[in-house]
Design a protein around this motif. Structure first.
Motif, PDB file in Angstrom:
ATOM      1  N   TYR A   1      -4.619  12.416   3.288  1.00  0.00           N
ATOM      2  CA  TYR A   1      -4.029  11.767   4.467  1.00  0.00           C
ATOM      3  C   TYR A   1      -4.069  12.743   5.631  1.00  0.00           C
ATOM      4  O   TYR A   1      -3.649  13.889   5.513  1.00  0.00           O
ATOM      5  CB  TYR A   1      -2.592  11.371   4.124  1.00  0.00           C
ATOM      6  CG  TYR A   1      -1.833  10.727   5.246  1.00  0.00           C
ATOM      7  CD1 TYR A   1      -2.263   9.529   5.797  1.00  0.00           C
ATOM      8  CD2 TYR A   1      -0.675  11.300   5.739  1.00  0.00           C
ATOM      9  CE1 TYR A   1      -1.558   8.924   6.818  1.00  0.00           C
ATOM     10  CE2 TYR A   1       0.037  10.706   6.757  1.00  0.00           C
ATOM     11  CZ  TYR A   1      -0.414   9.514   7.287  1.00  0.00           C
ATOM     12  OH  TYR A   1       0.296   8.920   8.301  1.00  0.00           O
TER      13      TYR A   1
ATOM     14  N   PHE B   1      -1.799  26.824  13.433  1.00  0.00           N
ATOM     15  CA  PHE B   1      -1.034  25.878  14.242  1.00  0.00           C
ATOM     16  C   PHE B   1       0.102  26.579  14.960  1.00  0.00           C
ATOM     17  O   PHE B   1       0.320  26.385  16.154  1.00  0.00           O
ATOM     18  CB  PHE B   1      -0.485  24.769  13.339  1.00  0.00           C
ATOM     19  CG  PHE B   1       0.516  23.878  13.994  1.00  0.00           C
ATOM     20  CD1 PHE B   1       0.107  22.959  14.933  1.00  0.00           C
ATOM     21  CD2 PHE B   1       1.865  23.965  13.684  1.00  0.00           C
ATOM     22  CE1 PHE B   1       1.014  22.127  15.551  1.00  0.00           C
ATOM     23  CE2 PHE B   1       2.780  23.146  14.302  1.00  0.00           C
ATOM     24  CZ  PHE B   1       2.356  22.221  15.229  1.00  0.00           C
TER      25      PHE B   1
ATOM     26  N   LYS C   1       0.722  27.022  18.883  1.00  0.00           N
ATOM     27  CA  LYS C   1       1.925  26.459  19.475  1.00  0.00           C
ATOM     28  C   LYS C   1       2.625  27.485  20.360  1.00  0.00           C
ATOM     29  O   LYS C   1       3.208  27.146  21.380  1.00  0.00           O
ATOM     30  CB  LYS C   1       2.862  26.010  18.359  1.00  0.00           C
ATOM     31  CG  LYS C   1       3.710  24.838  18.720  1.00  0.00           C
ATOM     32  CD  LYS C   1       4.546  24.416  17.548  1.00  0.00           C
ATOM     33  CE  LYS C   1       5.488  25.524  17.137  1.00  0.00           C
ATOM     34  NZ  LYS C   1       6.200  25.259  15.905  1.00  0.00           N
TER      35      LYS C   1
ATOM     36  N   ASP D   1       0.834  -1.206   0.000  1.00  0.00           N
ATOM     37  CA  ASP D   1       0.000   0.000   0.000  1.00  0.00           C
ATOM     38  C   ASP D   1       0.868   1.255   0.000  1.00  0.00           C
ATOM     39  O   ASP D   1       0.591   2.221   0.667  1.00  0.00           O
ATOM     40  CB  ASP D   1      -0.971  -0.006   1.176  1.00  0.00           C
ATOM     41  CG  ASP D   1      -0.305  -0.468   2.446  1.00  0.00           C
ATOM     42  OD1 ASP D   1       0.913  -0.661   2.416  1.00  0.00           O
ATOM     43  OD2 ASP D   1      -0.997  -0.615   3.448  1.00  0.00           O
TER      44      ASP D   1
ATOM     45  N   LYS E   1      -3.061  19.764  11.273  1.00  0.00           N
ATOM     46  CA  LYS E   1      -2.561  20.687  12.283  1.00  0.00           C
ATOM     47  C   LYS E   1      -3.693  21.283  13.120  1.00  0.00           C
ATOM     48  O   LYS E   1      -3.584  21.383  14.326  1.00  0.00           O
ATOM     49  CB  LYS E   1      -1.783  21.834  11.616  1.00  0.00           C
ATOM     50  CG  LYS E   1      -0.592  21.386  10.827  1.00  0.00           C
ATOM     51  CD  LYS E   1       0.513  20.943  11.720  1.00  0.00           C
ATOM     52  CE  LYS E   1       1.740  20.599  10.909  1.00  0.00           C
ATOM     53  NZ  LYS E   1       2.632  19.736  11.641  1.00  0.00           N
TER      54      LYS E   1
ATOM     55  N   SER F   1      -6.518  15.895  22.288  1.00  0.00           N
ATOM     56  CA  SER F   1      -6.517  14.911  23.378  1.00  0.00           C
ATOM     57  C   SER F   1      -6.978  15.554  24.677  1.00  0.00           C
ATOM     58  O   SER F   1      -7.725  14.960  25.449  1.00  0.00           O
ATOM     59  CB  SER F   1      -5.124  14.330  23.552  1.00  0.00           C
ATOM     60  OG  SER F   1      -4.203  15.344  23.801  1.00  0.00           O
TER      61      SER F   1
ATOM     62  N   GLU G   1     -10.360   7.981  14.489  1.00  0.00           N
ATOM     63  CA  GLU G   1      -9.534   7.787  13.296  1.00  0.00           C
ATOM     64  C   GLU G   1      -8.061   7.703  13.684  1.00  0.00           C
ATOM     65  O   GLU G   1      -7.533   8.592  14.340  1.00  0.00           O
ATOM     66  CB  GLU G   1      -9.782   8.963  12.340  1.00  0.00           C
ATOM     67  CG  GLU G   1      -8.863   9.052  11.167  1.00  0.00           C
ATOM     68  CD  GLU G   1      -9.013   7.906  10.201  1.00  0.00           C
ATOM     69  OE1 GLU G   1     -10.143   7.570   9.841  1.00  0.00           O
ATOM     70  OE2 GLU G   1      -7.973   7.353   9.810  1.00  0.00           O
ATOM     71  N   SER G   2      -7.427   6.603  13.261  1.00  0.00           N
ATOM     72  CA  SER G   2      -6.057   6.389  13.746  1.00  0.00           C
ATOM     73  C   SER G   2      -5.052   7.313  13.089  1.00  0.00           C
ATOM     74  O   SER G   2      -3.969   7.523  13.613  1.00  0.00           O
ATOM     75  CB  SER G   2      -5.652   4.939  13.510  1.00  0.00           C
ATOM     76  OG  SER G   2      -5.598   4.688  12.130  1.00  0.00           O
ATOM     77  N   ASP G   3      -5.405   7.875  11.926  1.00  0.00           N
ATOM     78  CA  ASP G   3      -4.471   8.767  11.247  1.00  0.00           C
ATOM     79  C   ASP G   3      -4.297  10.099  11.968  1.00  0.00           C
ATOM     80  O   ASP G   3      -3.265  10.735  11.868  1.00  0.00           O
ATOM     81  CB  ASP G   3      -4.986   9.085   9.840  1.00  0.00           C
ATOM     82  CG  ASP G   3      -4.645   7.989   8.866  1.00  0.00           C
ATOM     83  OD1 ASP G   3      -3.934   7.067   9.283  1.00  0.00           O
ATOM     84  OD2 ASP G   3      -5.094   8.059   7.716  1.00  0.00           O
ATOM     85  N   ILE G   4      -5.353  10.540  12.634  1.00  0.00           N
ATOM     86  CA  ILE G   4      -5.344  11.910  13.147  1.00  0.00           C
ATOM     87  C   ILE G   4      -4.486  12.004  14.391  1.00  0.00           C
ATOM     88  O   ILE G   4      -4.708  11.277  15.349  1.00  0.00           O
ATOM     89  CB  ILE G   4      -6.778  12.376  13.440  1.00  0.00           C
ATOM     90  CG1 ILE G   4      -7.526  12.521  12.125  1.00  0.00           C
ATOM     91  CG2 ILE G   4      -6.794  13.681  14.210  1.00  0.00           C
ATOM     92  CD1 ILE G   4      -8.926  12.958  12.256  1.00  0.00           C
ATOM     93  N   PRO G   5      -3.473  12.888  14.388  1.00  0.00           N
ATOM     94  CA  PRO G   5      -2.654  13.032  15.579  1.00  0.00           C
ATOM     95  C   PRO G   5      -3.487  13.637  16.711  1.00  0.00           C
ATOM     96  O   PRO G   5      -4.258  14.565  16.475  1.00  0.00           O
ATOM     97  CB  PRO G   5      -1.548  13.989  15.157  1.00  0.00           C
ATOM     98  CG  PRO G   5      -1.779  14.356  13.765  1.00  0.00           C
ATOM     99  CD  PRO G   5      -3.057  13.791  13.304  1.00  0.00           C
ATOM    100  N   GLN G   6      -3.306  13.088  17.906  1.00  0.00           N
ATOM    101  CA  GLN G   6      -4.155  13.571  19.001  1.00  0.00           C
ATOM    102  C   GLN G   6      -3.674  14.902  19.554  1.00  0.00           C
ATOM    103  O   GLN G   6      -4.318  15.462  20.424  1.00  0.00           O
ATOM    104  CB  GLN G   6      -4.224  12.522  20.111  1.00  0.00           C
ATOM    105  CG  GLN G   6      -4.845  11.212  19.672  1.00  0.00           C
ATOM    106  CD  GLN G   6      -6.297  11.356  19.259  1.00  0.00           C
ATOM    107  OE1 GLN G   6      -7.128  11.798  20.030  1.00  0.00           O
ATOM    108  NE2 GLN G   6      -6.604  11.013  18.022  1.00  0.00           N
ATOM    109  N   ASN G   7      -2.561  15.426  19.048  1.00  0.00           N
ATOM    110  CA  ASN G   7      -2.172  16.765  19.482  1.00  0.00           C
ATOM    111  C   ASN G   7      -2.537  17.849  18.467  1.00  0.00           C
ATOM    112  O   ASN G   7      -2.038  18.952  18.524  1.00  0.00           O
ATOM    113  CB  ASN G   7      -0.681  16.815  19.827  1.00  0.00           C
ATOM    114  CG  ASN G   7       0.163  16.197  18.751  1.00  0.00           C
ATOM    115  OD1 ASN G   7      -0.309  15.949  17.648  1.00  0.00           O
ATOM    116  ND2 ASN G   7       1.411  15.947  19.047  1.00  0.00           N
TER     117      ASN G   7
ATOM    118  N   GLY H   1      -2.545  12.450   8.518  1.00  0.00           N
ATOM    119  CA  GLY H   1      -1.442  12.287   9.464  1.00  0.00           C
ATOM    120  C   GLY H   1      -0.774  13.569   9.910  1.00  0.00           C
ATOM    121  O   GLY H   1      -0.219  13.633  10.983  1.00  0.00           O
ATOM    122  N   TYR H   2      -0.817  14.598   9.079  1.00  0.00           N
ATOM    123  CA  TYR H   2      -0.153  15.843   9.450  1.00  0.00           C
ATOM    124  C   TYR H   2      -1.155  16.956   9.697  1.00  0.00           C
ATOM    125  O   TYR H   2      -0.842  18.131   9.553  1.00  0.00           O
ATOM    126  CB  TYR H   2       0.877  16.238   8.387  1.00  0.00           C
ATOM    127  CG  TYR H   2       2.005  15.258   8.370  1.00  0.00           C
ATOM    128  CD1 TYR H   2       3.101  15.455   9.192  1.00  0.00           C
ATOM    129  CD2 TYR H   2       1.942  14.103   7.614  1.00  0.00           C
ATOM    130  CE1 TYR H   2       4.122  14.527   9.248  1.00  0.00           C
ATOM    131  CE2 TYR H   2       2.954  13.166   7.661  1.00  0.00           C
ATOM    132  CZ  TYR H   2       4.043  13.385   8.477  1.00  0.00           C
ATOM    133  OH  TYR H   2       5.043  12.465   8.538  1.00  0.00           O
TER     134      TYR H   2
END
Lengths: 366, 431
Positions: free
Chosen positions: B152, B217, B221, B25, B157, B235, B182-188, B154-155
């Motif tokens: 995706y 973002f 931060k 994949d 923000k 989170s 959703e496992s892709d989404i960062p919890q921060n 994964g990043y």
């Protein structure tokens, strides 16, 4: 060709084997199942679970020291006679095959969720099993050496990642301390059983150990490292998520290390590293199980080599690992497995065998 | 011999397919769309009507690269989007009372080609898509019909929630569930609530950083450094909803060429109950122990406003039992410096009468502001976002058993006292 009869493992390798065989896939799920039972008191329950498993190991040690030059299979035959003894030995084979299939299914499930979303489960299982079987064909010593190479790295990486997690922890989530009933505590200890299981492979390793007198010492340190590592993970997970949120998670340990961000560029989203790491820990557990099963089979069928039994069990593991519908069903089966089957084989049967054998010896003497 | 060779080859092929399954994949980096920001609004049917209006369609035709003679075929469809002549589905169905969408989701991802060498100067830096949908996370599966990228998360923000959406507890729950599942989404990932709609926020191109997701973002931060902004990672929001049913989510205001992250939205039982303004937020951060630095400029001496920059803040919470009632005491220890004063005033800032004066006045200001905030949270919003219930359940588990049954009322009765202790340490380079 490696001559299997000659391989002996040192006491340091014993320690490494203990750590490698106990730290398996169980730790991925343990924090959430512990939180379901005892909320924020998981750290205490893990400590108790570790102590109890060490006591169970002491029993196993006592049993195997009755005759250190043979494995438990001969002891079973001595105690219960040829037929019943073989039946019990085959139960151990079934036990390790089921155990391996749990590990395989769970690692495949984890890898599929986080790494290979489109790769079929079957392919993940087959690749994992074949790479395990490749190593398991060799003897105890080769595997112990392999664990020696892999284990320190794993522990080190977990500790390094923990440092980066540390900055966002809230230790007040561990309060209030010990406000639970005794019954709940017992139930909590039950949930940690699966994570500590694996030490019973030493029922079959006694002839391969060079310094038998030092085994207790290496076992103690092996349990110590495992318990400490579990403590770090469970305390950190509780402090990070809180007991209530942790109950809802499937992979609390992975979630803990997943959102580590170090300086934005150096490490971002290390989940693939963490999943790969857990593949290695599961790999070390799995190779030891595969080898143990084939060792038992070799003893039962009285063959010199054990290596062709390794591939013989793969189809069974493959089929069994694909039986559960989903991850929660797997965990439910795992609970039944560890409550009944594992307690029987790792605690009850050694106890009975020990009593029977010592009574028999006394009868002989008199 | 031949059979052996063929068997070896077959085994090799099988092994190769197995061991190369890591590439199963694989997705090339150019083919991925890294979603940087996600906006969620409550679906408004008039929105789609806007896209279906004549004006919009004309605009659409003008921007198409067809010649004017070559007209686009005009297919009339019925309500379900099916052409009555050919019986084929042509358009997504128009909304009616039966199939109303729940959300309008905005997806923003950067144009990776602008980073590469062969980028054209006029190429836009980001792509923005707004689509109606019934699921927030599932939107990427709908967008795949029209975008040749694999989206995706994964990043991711920031996630911006629209003002209309946060009024609906049911929708809010759905969104939070999707985001934490959703496992892709960062919890921060940072959560923000828009003052208007999420689409307006993401549609703005801020001057300094045109990719809105990164802009928001980076501001969030910096929140740990500045006192007026609060960072609310996913989170933490999920955690506080689970623990106390209340949460604070940072707020964003869209402007013309700028986006301002200021203040926060207060939630109770997944429903938006009101805003905290910047000054209230400052005190909130102090009380929660989240403030590292802050800036207080309310103090007036003669005609000058004296700004006070804090350098160190310590917050301690204590529970006291006073006549059978619980009392929460916050001890704030604040150190800092005065960076502006009256030039040649005859007083020196660090010397005693004026130093004591500044410290006392600041204590008073902080105390009144804290009391105002606590009053607001207790009686107006009745939302325990300060985590008082959580604190009692951890430190006084027995008392909590009695209180938790009707915590909403009990929360109003609990006394909260704030004792600020400001220490003036420095005054810049002049005495």
């Amino acid at each position: 060709m490696i001559i299997n009869d000659n391989d002996k493992i040192s006491s340091f390798q014993c320690f490494v084997l203990f750590v490698s065989v106990m730290i398996g896939i169980g730790i991925m799920f343990m924090p959430s199942s512990v939180a379901k039972a005892v909320e924020q008191n998981g750290w205490f329950v893990v400590l108790l679970g570790g102590m109890l498993s060490f006591l169970a190991f002491l029993l196993i040690f006592k049993l195997t020291m009755l005759d250190p030059d043979v494995t438990v299979i001969e002891l079973l035959t001595n105690a219960f006679g040829k037929i019943v003894g073989t039946v019990f030995s085959i139960m151990y084979v079934i036990y390790f095959i089921i155990f391996s299939s749990f590990e395989t299914r769970l690692i495949a499930e984890t890898a599929k969720e986080f790494l290979f979303t489109l790769t079929p489960n079957e392919v993940l299982v087959i690749t994992f099993l074949l790479s395990c079987a490749y190593l398991s064909r060799y003897g105890v010593e080769v595997i112990a050496r392999m664990c020696e190479v892999l284990m320190p790295g794993i522990v080190l990486i977990i500790i390094i990642l923990s440092f980066f997690v540390y900055q966002r922890l809230d230790f007040s989530n561990l309060l209030p301390v010990l406000n639970i009933s005794f019954l709940k505590l017992l139930k909590g200890i039950g949930t940690t059983i699966f994570s500590f299981l694996g030490f019973e492979v030493f029922l079959f390793f006694m002839p391969y150990i060079r310094r038998k007198d030092k085994l207790i010492k290496s076992a103690f340190f092996g349990f110590l490292v495992t318990v400490l590592l579990y403590e770090v993970i469970i305390i950190f997970a509780t402090a990070d998520f809180g007991a209530k949120e942790m109950q809802t998670m499937v992979w609390p340990t992975l979630n803990l290390f997943r959102d580590v961000t170090v300086l934005e560029i150096v490490i971002e989203r290390p989940e693939s590293i963490v999943v790969a790491l857990w593949m290695i820990t599961t790999y070390t557990t799995e190779i030891i199980f595969l080898m143990t099963t084939s060792l038992i089979l070799a003893r039962i069928f009285n063959t010199k080599e054990h290596n062709f039994f390794v591939f013989l069990q793969l189809p069974f593991i493959y089929i069994l690992s694909l039986i559960p519908q989903n991850i929660s069903e797997t965990q439910r089966f795992m609970d039944y497995f560890s409550y009944f089957f594992a307690t029987f084989l790792a605690l009850f049967l050694p106890l009975v065998t020990y009593t029977v054998l010592s009574v028999k010896r006394k009868v002989k003497k008199t | 011999m031949r059979i052996k060779k063929e068997a070896a080859l077959a085994i090799l092929i099988i092994f190769l397919t197995l061991f190369l399954s890591g590439c199963w994949d694989r997705v090339e980096i150019e083919d991925r769309g890294y979603v940087l920001a996600l906006g969620v609004d409550k679906y408004d049917p008039s929105d789609l009507n806007k896209y279906e209006s004549n004006e919009y369609i004309d605009l659409d035709r003008k921007t198409q690269k067809f010649s004017p003679e070559q007209k686009k075929p005009d297919i009339k469809t019925n309500q379900k989007g099916i052409d009555p002549q050919t019986k084929r589905k042509v358009k997504p169905p128009l909304p009616n009372s039966k199939n109303e969408y729940k959300f309008a989701v905005t997806v923003l991802f950067p144009n990776l080609r602008t980073i590469g060498k062969d980028s054209k100067p006029d190429e836009q830096m980001r792509f923005l898509f707004v689509r109606p949908a019934n699921n927030v996370i599932g939107i990427r599966n709908y967008l795949e019909r029209e975008i040749n990228k694999r989206l995706y998360y994964g990043y991711l923000k920031v996630i911006v929630l629209g003002r209309d959406l946060v009024e609906e507890p049911g929708y809010m729950k759905e969104v939070l569930d999707g985001l934490s599942r959703e496992s892709d989404i960062p919890q921060n990932t940072f959560l923000l609530v828009s003052e208007t709609t999420a689409r307006d926020v993401l549609n703005t191109m801020p001057l300094v950083q045109p990719v809105t997701g990164i802009h928001l973002f980076e501001i969030s931060k910096n929140a740990s450094i500045y006192g007026r902004v609060i960072d609310t990672p996913l989170s933490q929001v999920v955690n506080s909803f689970i623990d106390s049913n209340c949460a604070v989510i940072s707020r964003v205001e869209p402007g013309v060429e700028t986006l301002k992250v200021a203040g926060a939205a207060v939630f109770k039982n997944f429903r938006f109950v009101g805003w905290l303004n910047e000054k209230q937020l400052q005190i909130y951060k102090l009380l929660m122990g989240k403030a590292k630095h802050t800036f207080i400029d309310d103090l007036k001496y003669k005609s000058t406003y004296i700004p006070f920059v804090t350098t160190e803040i310590q917050t301690q919470k204590k529970i006291k039992n006073e006549k059978g009632r619980l009392k929460i005491v916050y001890n704030l220890r604040i150190e800092g410096e005065v960076v502006e004063f009256v030039f040649k005033s005859g007083y020196k800032v660090l010397d005693d009468p004026i130093r004591k004066y500044i410290q006392n006045e600041l204590n008073k200001i902080l105390k009144t502001r804290a009391e105002d905030l606590i009053y607001l949270l207790k009686y107006r919003y009745n939302a325990d976002v300060l985590g008082i219930g959580d604190l009692i359940s951890k430190r006084r588990a027995k008392d909590w058993e009695k209180l938790k049954k009707n915590w909403d009322d009990e929360f109003k009765k609990i006394d909260i006292e704030v004792i600020p202790d400001v220490r003036l340490r420095r005054s810049g380079t002049i005495y």
